[in-house]
Design a protein around this motif. Structure first.
Motif, short mmCIF file in Angstrom:
data_model
loop_
_atom_site.label_atom_id
_atom_site.label_comp_id
_atom_site.label_asym_id
_atom_site.label_seq_id
_atom_site.Cartn_x
_atom_site.Cartn_y
_atom_site.Cartn_z
N GLY A 42 0.77 -1.23 0.00
CA GLY A 42 0.00 0.00 0.00
C GLY A 42 0.80 1.28 0.00
O GLY A 42 0.23 2.38 0.07
N LYS A 43 2.12 1.15 -0.09
CA LYS A 43 2.98 2.33 -0.07
C LYS A 43 3.82 2.40 -1.33
O LYS A 43 4.02 1.41 -2.02
CB LYS A 43 3.89 2.32 1.16
N GLU A 44 4.33 3.59 -1.62
CA GLU A 44 5.20 3.76 -2.77
C GLU A 44 6.59 3.19 -2.48
O GLU A 44 7.01 3.09 -1.33
CB GLU A 44 5.32 5.25 -3.12
N ARG A 45 7.27 2.83 -3.55
CA ARG A 45 8.64 2.36 -3.40
C ARG A 45 9.52 3.54 -2.97
O ARG A 45 9.42 4.64 -3.53
CB ARG A 45 9.13 1.77 -4.72
N GLU A 46 10.39 3.29 -1.99
CA GLU A 46 11.25 4.35 -1.49
C GLU A 46 12.70 3.91 -1.46
O GLU A 46 13.02 2.74 -1.27
CB GLU A 46 10.81 4.76 -0.07
N GLY A 47 13.59 4.89 -1.65
CA GLY A 47 15.01 4.60 -1.62
C GLY A 47 15.50 4.40 -0.20
O GLY A 47 15.03 5.06 0.73
N VAL A 48 16.44 3.49 -0.05
CA VAL A 48 17.03 3.19 1.25
C VAL A 48 18.49 3.61 1.30
O VAL A 48 18.91 4.31 2.22
CB VAL A 48 16.90 1.70 1.57
N ALA A 49 19.25 3.17 0.30
CA ALA A 49 20.68 3.48 0.28
C ALA A 49 21.21 3.29 -1.14
O ALA A 49 20.63 2.55 -1.93
CB ALA A 49 21.44 2.58 1.24
N SER A 50 22.32 3.96 -1.43
CA SER A 50 22.97 3.77 -2.72
C SER A 50 24.48 3.93 -2.57
O SER A 50 24.96 4.51 -1.58
CB SER A 50 22.44 4.77 -3.76
N ILE A 51 25.20 3.38 -3.55
CA ILE A 51 26.66 3.43 -3.52
C ILE A 51 27.19 3.68 -4.93
O ILE A 51 26.73 3.07 -5.89
CB ILE A 51 27.25 2.15 -2.90
N ASP A 52 28.14 4.60 -5.04
CA ASP A 52 28.84 4.85 -6.29
C ASP A 52 29.87 3.74 -6.48
O ASP A 52 30.75 3.58 -5.63
CB ASP A 52 29.52 6.22 -6.24
N THR A 53 29.75 2.99 -7.54
CA THR A 53 30.57 1.78 -7.67
C THR A 53 32.05 2.09 -7.93
O THR A 53 32.88 1.22 -7.72
CB THR A 53 30.05 0.89 -8.80
N ARG A 54 32.38 3.28 -8.37
CA ARG A 54 33.79 3.61 -8.59
C ARG A 54 34.39 4.35 -7.41
O ARG A 54 35.48 4.01 -6.95
CB ARG A 54 33.98 4.44 -9.86
N LEU A 55 33.67 5.33 -6.88
CA LEU A 55 34.23 6.14 -5.80
C LEU A 55 33.93 5.56 -4.42
O LEU A 55 34.61 5.89 -3.45
CB LEU A 55 33.69 7.56 -5.88
N GLY A 56 32.88 4.74 -4.35
CA GLY A 56 32.50 4.18 -3.05
C GLY A 56 31.68 5.11 -2.19
O GLY A 56 31.37 4.77 -1.05
N ASN A 57 31.31 6.27 -2.71
CA ASN A 57 30.46 7.18 -1.92
C ASN A 57 29.12 6.51 -1.64
O ASN A 57 28.57 5.82 -2.49
CB ASN A 57 30.23 8.48 -2.70
N THR A 58 28.61 6.73 -0.45
CA THR A 58 27.34 6.13 -0.06
C THR A 58 26.32 7.19 0.35
O THR A 58 26.69 8.28 0.80
CB THR A 58 27.54 5.15 1.10
N TYR A 59 25.07 6.85 0.14
CA TYR A 59 23.97 7.76 0.44
C TYR A 59 22.87 6.96 1.14
O TYR A 59 22.62 5.80 0.79
CB TYR A 59 23.44 8.39 -0.84
N TYR A 60 22.21 7.58 2.10
CA TYR A 60 21.19 6.89 2.87
C TYR A 60 19.95 7.76 3.05
O TYR A 60 20.03 8.99 3.13
CB TYR A 60 21.73 6.54 4.26
N SER A 61 18.81 7.08 3.16
CA SER A 61 17.60 7.78 3.54
C SER A 61 17.67 8.11 5.02
O SER A 61 18.49 7.56 5.76
CB SER A 61 16.38 6.90 3.27
N ASP A 62 16.81 9.01 5.45
CA ASP A 62 16.80 9.38 6.88
C ASP A 62 16.51 8.16 7.75
O ASP A 62 17.10 7.99 8.82
CB ASP A 62 15.75 10.46 7.13
N SER A 63 15.60 7.29 7.29
CA SER A 63 15.23 6.14 8.10
C SER A 63 16.34 5.11 8.18
O SER A 63 16.39 4.31 9.12
CB SER A 63 13.96 5.49 7.55
N ALA A 64 17.24 5.10 7.21
CA ALA A 64 18.31 4.12 7.18
C ALA A 64 19.59 4.62 7.86
O ALA A 64 20.41 3.80 8.30
CB ALA A 64 18.63 3.74 5.74
N THR A 65 19.74 5.90 7.94
CA THR A 65 20.97 6.47 8.50
C THR A 65 21.21 6.01 9.93
O THR A 65 20.33 6.09 10.78
CB THR A 65 20.90 8.01 8.47
#
Length: 125
Positions: A42-65
């Motif tokens: 019943g909810k929309e798909r939401e992002g959790v985390a991502s990673i740049d495969t070359r630099l290794g930079n990571t990003y997180y949603s507020d709920s995942a941080t």
């Protein structure tokens, strides 16, 4: 094309941990973005985390941080999502995705990702 296969989902009690894996095959790129998303009923798909495969930079949603960690093992073409301190609200189908050649924006937008896996269910009781 790119194929993505997730595994590692299951049922866990609140406060527990799970590690999801995403194995990638098919076309490869010098650099792109791999992400984890989730969708509860019943909810929309939401992002959790991502990673740049070359630099290794990571990003997180507020709920995942602070609770989730995304990482990669390039030699195995695998991306992981370590999930700790799980909560019932983390219950969802978790999907792996790739931008197929584009770097991460950090915004975790579903429209930026071209290829998706079939998902693995995570249930927190």
């Amino acid at each position: 094309h790119v194929q993505l296969v997730e595994s590692g989902g299951g049922t866990v009690q609140a406060g527990g941990s799970l590690r999801l894996s995403c194995v990638r095959s098919g076309w490869t790129y010098d650099r792109d973005c791999m992400g984890w998303f989730r969708q509860a009923p019943g909810k929309e798909r939401e992002g959790v985390a991502s990673i740049d495969t070359r630099l290794g930079n990571t990003y997180y949603s507020d709920s995942a941080t602070g609770r989730f960690t995304i990482s990669q093992e390039s030699a195995k073409n695998t991306v992981y999502l370590q999930m700790d301190s799980l909560k019932p609200e983390d219950t969802a189908m978790y999907y792996c995705a790739t931008t197929a050649g584009w770097s991460c924006t950090g915004d975790l937008r579903t429209r930026d990702f071209s290829y998706w896996g079939q998902g693995t269910q995570v249930t927190v009781s």
